[in-house]
Design a protein around this motif. Structure first.
Motif, PDB file in Angstrom:
ATOM      1  N   GLN A 111       0.789  -1.318   0.027  1.00 60.02           N
ATOM      2  CA  GLN A 111      -0.034  -0.162  -0.098  1.00 60.02           C
ATOM      3  C   GLN A 111       0.834   1.252  -0.086  1.00 60.02           C
ATOM      4  OE1 GLN A 111      -3.453  -0.247   2.957  1.00 60.02           O
ATOM      5  NE2 GLN A 111      -2.551  -2.300   3.387  1.00 60.02           N
ATOM      6  N   THR A 112       1.629   1.368  -0.834  1.00 67.54           N
ATOM      7  CA  THR A 112       2.724   2.578  -0.906  1.00 67.54           C
ATOM      8  C   THR A 112       2.941   2.767  -2.570  1.00 67.54           C
ATOM      9  OG1 THR A 112       4.924   3.247  -0.196  1.00 67.54           O
ATOM     10  CG2 THR A 112       4.825   0.949  -0.792  1.00 67.54           C
ATOM     11  N   ASP A 113       3.550   3.871  -2.673  1.00 69.27           N
ATOM     12  CA  ASP A 113       4.100   4.299  -4.347  1.00 69.27           C
ATOM     13  C   ASP A 113       5.697   4.219  -4.359  1.00 69.27           C
ATOM     14  OD1 ASP A 113       4.629   6.460  -2.666  1.00 69.27           O
ATOM     15  OD2 ASP A 113       3.088   7.868  -3.699  1.00 69.27           O
ATOM     16  N   TYR A 114       6.165   3.865  -3.233  1.00 71.85           N
ATOM     17  CA  TYR A 114       7.735   3.802  -3.651  1.00 71.85           C
ATOM     18  C   TYR A 114       8.324   2.762  -2.631  1.00 71.85           C
ATOM     19  CZ  TYR A 114       8.349   6.497   0.662  1.00 71.85           C
ATOM     20  OH  TYR A 114       8.269   6.968   2.166  1.00 71.85           O
ATOM     21  N   ILE A 115       9.482   2.080  -3.077  1.00 69.28           N
ATOM     22  CA  ILE A 115      10.213   1.153  -2.273  1.00 69.28           C
ATOM     23  C   ILE A 115      11.456   1.945  -1.935  1.00 69.28           C
ATOM     24  CG2 ILE A 115      11.403  -1.281  -2.108  1.00 69.28           C
ATOM     25  CD1 ILE A 115       9.179  -2.000  -3.988  1.00 69.28           C
ATOM     26  N   ASP A 116      12.105   1.914  -0.662  1.00 73.17           N
ATOM     27  CA  ASP A 116      13.198   2.605  -0.527  1.00 73.17           C
ATOM     28  C   ASP A 116      14.496   1.832  -0.920  1.00 73.17           C
ATOM     29  OD1 ASP A 116      12.469   5.046   1.405  1.00 73.17           O
ATOM     30  OD2 ASP A 116      11.439   3.237   2.366  1.00 73.17           O
ATOM     31  N   LEU A 117      14.437   0.580  -0.701  1.00 76.49           N
ATOM     32  CA  LEU A 117      15.613  -0.369  -0.932  1.00 76.49           C
ATOM     33  C   LEU A 117      15.106  -1.538  -1.663  1.00 76.49           C
ATOM     34  CD1 LEU A 117      18.551  -0.858  -1.193  1.00 76.49           C
ATOM     35  CD2 LEU A 117      18.492  -1.859   1.157  1.00 76.49           C
ATOM     36  N   LEU A 118      15.152  -1.994  -3.037  1.00 77.52           N
ATOM     37  CA  LEU A 118      14.783  -3.064  -3.855  1.00 77.52           C
ATOM     38  C   LEU A 118      16.043  -3.929  -3.693  1.00 77.52           C
ATOM     39  CD1 LEU A 118      12.857  -4.851  -5.005  1.00 77.52           C
ATOM     40  CD2 LEU A 118      13.349  -3.882  -7.320  1.00 77.52           C
ATOM     41  N   GLN A 119      16.059  -5.207  -3.191  1.00 76.97           N
ATOM     42  CA  GLN A 119      17.034  -6.120  -3.339  1.00 76.97           C
ATOM     43  C   GLN A 119      16.755  -7.302  -4.309  1.00 76.97           C
ATOM     44  OE1 GLN A 119      18.259  -5.983   1.264  1.00 76.97           O
ATOM     45  NE2 GLN A 119      16.235  -5.810   0.954  1.00 76.97           N
ATOM     46  N   ILE A 120      17.782  -7.787  -4.783  1.00 76.32           N
ATOM     47  CA  ILE A 120      17.664  -9.264  -5.557  1.00 76.32           C
ATOM     48  C   ILE A 120      18.067 -10.123  -4.693  1.00 76.32           C
ATOM     49  CG2 ILE A 120      18.727 -10.349  -7.561  1.00 76.32           C
ATOM     50  CD1 ILE A 120      19.791  -7.730  -8.660  1.00 76.32           C
ATOM     51  N   HIS A 121      17.278 -11.135  -4.402  1.00 76.12           N
ATOM     52  CA  HIS A 121      17.153 -11.934  -3.375  1.00 76.12           C
ATOM     53  C   HIS A 121      18.379 -12.852  -3.361  1.00 76.12           C
ATOM     54  CE1 HIS A 121      14.104 -13.748   0.120  1.00 76.12           C
ATOM     55  NE2 HIS A 121      15.372 -13.972   0.400  1.00 76.12           N
ATOM     56  N   PHE A 122      18.570 -13.478  -4.568  1.00 74.34           N
ATOM     57  CA  PHE A 122      19.744 -14.401  -4.908  1.00 74.34           C
ATOM     58  C   PHE A 122      20.223 -13.927  -6.233  1.00 74.34           C
ATOM     59  CE2 PHE A 122      18.236 -16.795  -1.221  1.00 74.34           C
ATOM     60  CZ  PHE A 122      19.548 -17.641  -0.786  1.00 74.34           C
ATOM     61  N   PRO A 123      21.509 -14.113  -6.384  1.00 76.32           N
ATOM     62  CA  PRO A 123      22.012 -13.825  -7.737  1.00 76.32           C
ATOM     63  C   PRO A 123      21.223 -14.767  -8.802  1.00 76.32           C
ATOM     64  CG  PRO A 123      23.931 -14.561  -6.190  1.00 76.32           C
ATOM     65  CD  PRO A 123      22.501 -14.687  -5.731  1.00 76.32           C
ATOM     66  N   SER A 124      20.785 -15.976  -8.671  1.00 79.05           N
ATOM     67  CA  SER A 124      20.060 -16.783  -9.902  1.00 79.05           C
ATOM     68  C   SER A 124      18.858 -16.081 -10.117  1.00 79.05           C
ATOM     69  CB  SER A 124      19.780 -18.179  -9.010  1.00 79.05           C
ATOM     70  OG  SER A 124      18.858 -17.944  -7.852  1.00 79.05           O
ATOM     71  N   PHE A 125      18.511 -14.917  -9.503  1.00 81.05           N
ATOM     72  CA  PHE A 125      17.401 -14.385 -10.126  1.00 81.05           C
ATOM     73  C   PHE A 125      17.519 -13.280 -11.312  1.00 81.05           C
ATOM     74  CE2 PHE A 125      15.546 -15.888  -5.832  1.00 81.05           C
ATOM     75  CZ  PHE A 125      14.881 -16.758  -6.234  1.00 81.05           C
ATOM     76  N   ILE A 126      18.847 -13.377 -11.517  1.00 77.71           N
ATOM     77  CA  ILE A 126      19.249 -12.363 -12.811  1.00 77.71           C
ATOM     78  C   ILE A 126      19.183 -13.186 -13.942  1.00 77.71           C
ATOM     79  CG2 ILE A 126      20.863 -10.951 -13.754  1.00 77.71           C
ATOM     80  CD1 ILE A 126      21.991 -10.314 -10.785  1.00 77.71           C
ATOM     81  N   LYS A 127      18.323 -12.703 -15.081  1.00 75.36           N
ATOM     82  CA  LYS A 127      18.353 -13.520 -16.280  1.00 75.36           C
ATOM     83  C   LYS A 127      19.511 -12.974 -17.150  1.00 75.36           C
ATOM     84  CE  LYS A 127      15.402 -15.255 -20.122  1.00 75.36           C
ATOM     85  NZ  LYS A 127      15.473 -16.505 -19.539  1.00 75.36           N
ATOM     86  N   ASP A 128      19.632 -11.539 -17.135  1.00 78.69           N
ATOM     87  CA  ASP A 128      20.457 -10.976 -17.984  1.00 78.69           C
ATOM     88  C   ASP A 128      21.013  -9.585 -17.414  1.00 78.69           C
ATOM     89  OD1 ASP A 128      21.639 -10.382 -21.078  1.00 78.69           O
ATOM     90  OD2 ASP A 128      20.957  -8.639 -20.330  1.00 78.69           O
TER      91      ASP A 128
END
Length: 332
Positions: A111-128
């Motif tokens: 219920q917000t319009d911004y995220i202060d810090l978005l993190q990639i949970h594990f390296p395997s979630f990067i496709k490119d």
């Protein structure tokens, strides 16, 4: 509560961050008992009372983002919120479009319009890599996220994704799990990447509550400190190091008793006095635990060294394994 500004950001955060894995709106998981919304709200209320303004959740924590959103109603601007993407598609990596869709879902759930810090949970979630960097920068430009970081990135991945330039790296780190000290910590210190240390009490082991493996709830025996045998819910297939762990715990207890300091507070203080660790992420079952964990103490250099010495055998047994849960290591 002392606050720090994370390197490369204007995020002025409390040195204690509330880990919201246990926010499940009455739906228990293998790791956490049921926690009703009213209890979660009472915990958040106590955080604000004690000066804690930093909250960490994730797409992969069932019910957590929604619960945190409810708890922050009317005071979102007083909080710094970090979340993570990953596990929403199983173990599949994310394209730019899927990152965008996940951010939208997280914003809606919280219920917000911004995220202060978005993190990639594990390296395997990067496709490119390049696509991911471009998309994260686009999300910043749109104002949907303010900054981005990573989570569970070991030395190989910190090198492979150096162009990402994350502001933070969330890693499991505590007196009984010190593998980040070999390579991750020096890299983060050199690059000004803040280590956000999760599991600072090793799921209660460093609170002094458990005297033997039989005292530990079965759901908390998944990590590599415990053997993958019998009724263990572990899936790493390794022998564990229970003997070294409980010997170390007893040494820590003795040091804390002599110094007349609380074992959990000493364990948190030890972490906050390590290089590149401005923040520790601690969960809470009730408001009383928030109060206890918010009392940051200062350890003398000699006590810091004694505590380190007390866990050297565990550190050696664990070695360079960064992933507590799975083998082969996902955090290489």
């Amino acid at each position: 509560m002392e606050k720090v500004t994370l390197n490369g950001t204007d995020l002025n955060v409390s040195r204690i961050c509330l880990g919201c894995w246990q926010f499940n709106n009455g739906k228990p998981t293998v790791n956490w008992e049921s926690q009703e919304l009213k209890e979660s709200k009472a915990i958040v209320d106590k955080c604000f009372e004690t000066g804690i303004n930093f909250f960490d959740t994730a797409e992969g924590y069932a019910g957590s983002e929604e619960t945190l959103g409810e708890c922050l109603k009317g005071r979102r601007r007083d909080a710094i919120v970090a979340t993570k993407y990953g596990f929403g598609r199983g173990t599949e990596p994310y394209t730019a479009e899927q990152i965008d869709q996940t951010v939208t879902k997280s914003l809606t759930k919280m219920q917000t319009d911004y995220i202060d810090l978005l993190q990639i949970h594990f390296p395997s979630f990067i496709k490119d890599k390049d696509e991911t960097i471009t998309e994260l920068k686009r999300q910043v430009a749109l104002g949907r996220i303010r900054y981005y970081g990573v989570s569970n990135f070991g030395p190989k991945n910190l090198e492979n994704y150096a162009d990402l330039k994350p502001v933070s790296n969330q890693m499991g780190y505590n007196l009984l799990w010190r593998s980040v000290e070999y390579e991750v910590q020096p890299i983060c210190k050199e690059r000004g990447i803040s280590i956000l240390a999760y599991s600072p009490l090793q799921q209660g082991l460093l609170s002094g509550r458990f005297n033997s493996i039989d005292d530990i709830p079965v759901g908390r025996r998944r990590g590599k400190l415990f053997a993958d045998v019998g009724d263990s819910p572990a899936r790493h297939g390794l022998p564990g190091c229970e003997k070294e762990v409980f010997e170390a715990v007893n040494r820590i207890k003795s040091i804390c008793a002599r110094e007349n300091i609380n074992m959990a507070q000493a364990s948190i203080a030890w972490l906050l006095q390590q290089d590149a660790v401005p923040v520790v992420i601690v969960g809470a079952k009730n408001p009383e635990q928030v109060v206890a964990n918010s009392k940051i103490i200062k350890l003398s250099d000699s006590v810091v060294k004694e505590l380190s010495d007390a866990t050297e055998e565990v550190k050696a047994k664990v070695g360079r394994a960064l992933d507590q849960w799975v083998d082969p290591d996902r955090c290489e």
